[in-house]
Design a protein around this motif. Sequence first.
Motif, PDB file in Angstrom:
ATOM      1  N   GLN A   1      42.636  35.390  33.486  1.00 12.38           N
ATOM      2  CA  GLN A   1      42.108  34.474  32.801  1.00 12.38           C
ATOM      3  C   GLN A   1      43.502  34.416  31.530  1.00 12.38           C
ATOM      4  O   GLN A   1      43.480  35.597  30.845  1.00 12.38           O
ATOM      5  CB  GLN A   1      40.971  34.643  31.850  1.00 12.38           C
ATOM      6  CG  GLN A   1      40.593  33.219  31.157  1.00 12.38           C
ATOM      7  CD  GLN A   1      39.250  33.576  30.677  1.00 12.38           C
ATOM      8  OE1 GLN A   1      38.896  34.753  30.318  1.00 12.38           O
ATOM      9  NE2 GLN A   1      38.493  32.624  30.306  1.00 12.38           N
ATOM     10  N   ARG A   2      44.055  33.223  31.296  1.00  9.46           N
ATOM     11  CA  ARG A   2      45.152  33.265  30.168  1.00  9.46           C
ATOM     12  C   ARG A   2      45.032  31.797  29.722  1.00  9.46           C
ATOM     13  O   ARG A   2      44.434  30.938  30.127  1.00  9.46           O
ATOM     14  CB  ARG A   2      46.529  33.505  30.978  1.00  9.46           C
ATOM     15  CG  ARG A   2      46.766  32.839  32.104  1.00  9.46           C
ATOM     16  CD  ARG A   2      47.667  33.642  33.099  1.00  9.46           C
ATOM     17  NE  ARG A   2      48.308  32.767  34.024  1.00  9.46           N
ATOM     18  CZ  ARG A   2      47.872  32.866  35.357  1.00  9.46           C
ATOM     19  NH1 ARG A   2      46.681  33.470  35.536  1.00  9.46           N
ATOM     20  NH2 ARG A   2      48.367  32.027  36.152  1.00  9.46           N
TER      21      ARG A   2
ATOM     22  N   VAL B   1      44.077  30.600  26.971  1.00 10.80           N
ATOM     23  CA  VAL B   1      42.626  30.015  26.494  1.00 10.80           C
ATOM     24  C   VAL B   1      42.700  29.228  25.549  1.00 10.80           C
ATOM     25  O   VAL B   1      43.361  29.444  24.530  1.00 10.80           O
ATOM     26  CB  VAL B   1      41.682  31.320  26.463  1.00 10.80           C
ATOM     27  CG1 VAL B   1      40.266  30.796  26.029  1.00 10.80           C
ATOM     28  CG2 VAL B   1      41.740  32.115  27.547  1.00 10.80           C
TER      29      VAL B   1
ATOM     30  N   SER C   1      32.382  23.883  34.855  1.00 10.04           N
ATOM     31  CA  SER C   1      33.865  24.373  34.878  1.00 10.04           C
ATOM     32  C   SER C   1      34.725  23.341  36.172  1.00 10.04           C
ATOM     33  O   SER C   1      34.072  23.518  37.330  1.00 10.04           O
ATOM     34  CB  SER C   1      33.987  25.643  35.512  1.00 10.04           C
ATOM     35  OG  SER C   1      33.277  26.668  34.373  1.00 10.04           O
TER      36      SER C   1
ATOM     37  N   ALA D   1      40.441  32.437  41.760  1.00 10.34           N
ATOM     38  CA  ALA D   1      41.581  33.343  40.979  1.00 10.34           C
ATOM     39  C   ALA D   1      42.443  34.202  41.824  1.00 10.34           C
ATOM     40  O   ALA D   1      43.455  34.663  41.629  1.00 10.34           O
ATOM     41  CB  ALA D   1      40.949  33.972  40.017  1.00 10.34           C
TER      42      ALA D   1
ATOM     43  N   SER E   1      44.264  25.352  36.352  1.00 16.58           N
ATOM     44  CA  SER E   1      43.295  25.117  34.906  1.00 16.58           C
ATOM     45  C   SER E   1      42.014  24.850  35.233  1.00 16.58           C
ATOM     46  O   SER E   1      41.366  24.329  36.260  1.00 16.58           O
ATOM     47  CB  SER E   1      44.111  23.907  34.553  1.00 16.58           C
ATOM     48  OG  SER E   1      45.583  24.195  34.189  1.00 16.58           O
TER      49      SER E   1
ATOM     50  N   TYR F   1      41.288  27.045  30.545  1.00  9.53           N
ATOM     51  CA  TYR F   1      42.245  28.014  30.606  1.00  9.53           C
ATOM     52  C   TYR F   1      42.822  27.943  31.890  1.00  9.53           C
ATOM     53  O   TYR F   1      42.720  27.305  32.541  1.00  9.53           O
ATOM     54  CB  TYR F   1      41.452  29.599  30.243  1.00  9.53           C
ATOM     55  CG  TYR F   1      40.081  29.418  31.027  1.00  9.53           C
ATOM     56  CD1 TYR F   1      40.118  30.094  32.358  1.00  9.53           C
ATOM     57  CD2 TYR F   1      38.904  29.144  30.461  1.00  9.53           C
ATOM     58  CE1 TYR F   1      39.010  30.101  33.153  1.00  9.53           C
ATOM     59  CE2 TYR F   1      37.559  29.343  31.431  1.00  9.53           C
ATOM     60  CZ  TYR F   1      37.767  29.678  32.637  1.00  9.53           C
ATOM     61  OH  TYR F   1      36.555  29.708  33.648  1.00  9.53           O
TER      62      TYR F   1
ATOM     63  N   LEU G   1      43.867  30.093  35.373  1.00  9.76           N
ATOM     64  CA  LEU G   1      43.394  31.363  36.237  1.00  9.76           C
ATOM     65  C   LEU G   1      44.420  31.414  37.497  1.00  9.76           C
ATOM     66  O   LEU G   1      45.243  30.195  37.700  1.00  9.76           O
ATOM     67  CB  LEU G   1      42.044  31.196  36.917  1.00  9.76           C
ATOM     68  CG  LEU G   1      40.972  31.659  36.137  1.00  9.76           C
ATOM     69  CD1 LEU G   1      39.682  31.157  37.006  1.00  9.76           C
ATOM     70  CD2 LEU G   1      40.846  32.836  35.332  1.00  9.76           C
TER      71      LEU G   1
END
Length: 136
Positions: free
Chosen positions: A6-7, A9, A67, A91, A98, A117, A119
């Motif tokens: 996860q990045r 965010v 999501s 992931a 996204s 976020y 993935l």
Amino acid sequence: MGVRTQRQVVDYALQRRALLAEVYSGRVGTMEVCDADPYLLRAAKFHGQPSNVTCPVCRKETLTHVSWVYGDELKHAAGSARTVEELARMATLFEEFSVYVVEVCRTCSWNHLVQSYVLGTRGLRSGKPRRRTAAE
Ligand SMILES: [Zn+2]
């Protein structure tokens, strides 16, 4: 969510608070913000993740998080709602996609973007350098 890749965010709490202030003051009608369409409500029912946050508008039930995934790599799956378990699996399968988390109230249809976020496995490579062992 505990997915390791996860990045990027982005949190939308400020926008949410600003909009709710407009609603509470009466400047924005609840009809305008409680407008989840049948597609979103259906996604909440089948792919949603229960949260412990009470609906800020009707206060009758807790919100459900949905999501949505987007990205060229996903092909036909882009724009679909996914469960947390599916996100964790995706992931590991895709390099980058996204995720947009939307909260929805299944009673009054309030809905708002909560967080977005990125993935995917690309996050594994761009992170901290891998520790080498003496054997390498
Ligand atoms: Zn509600």
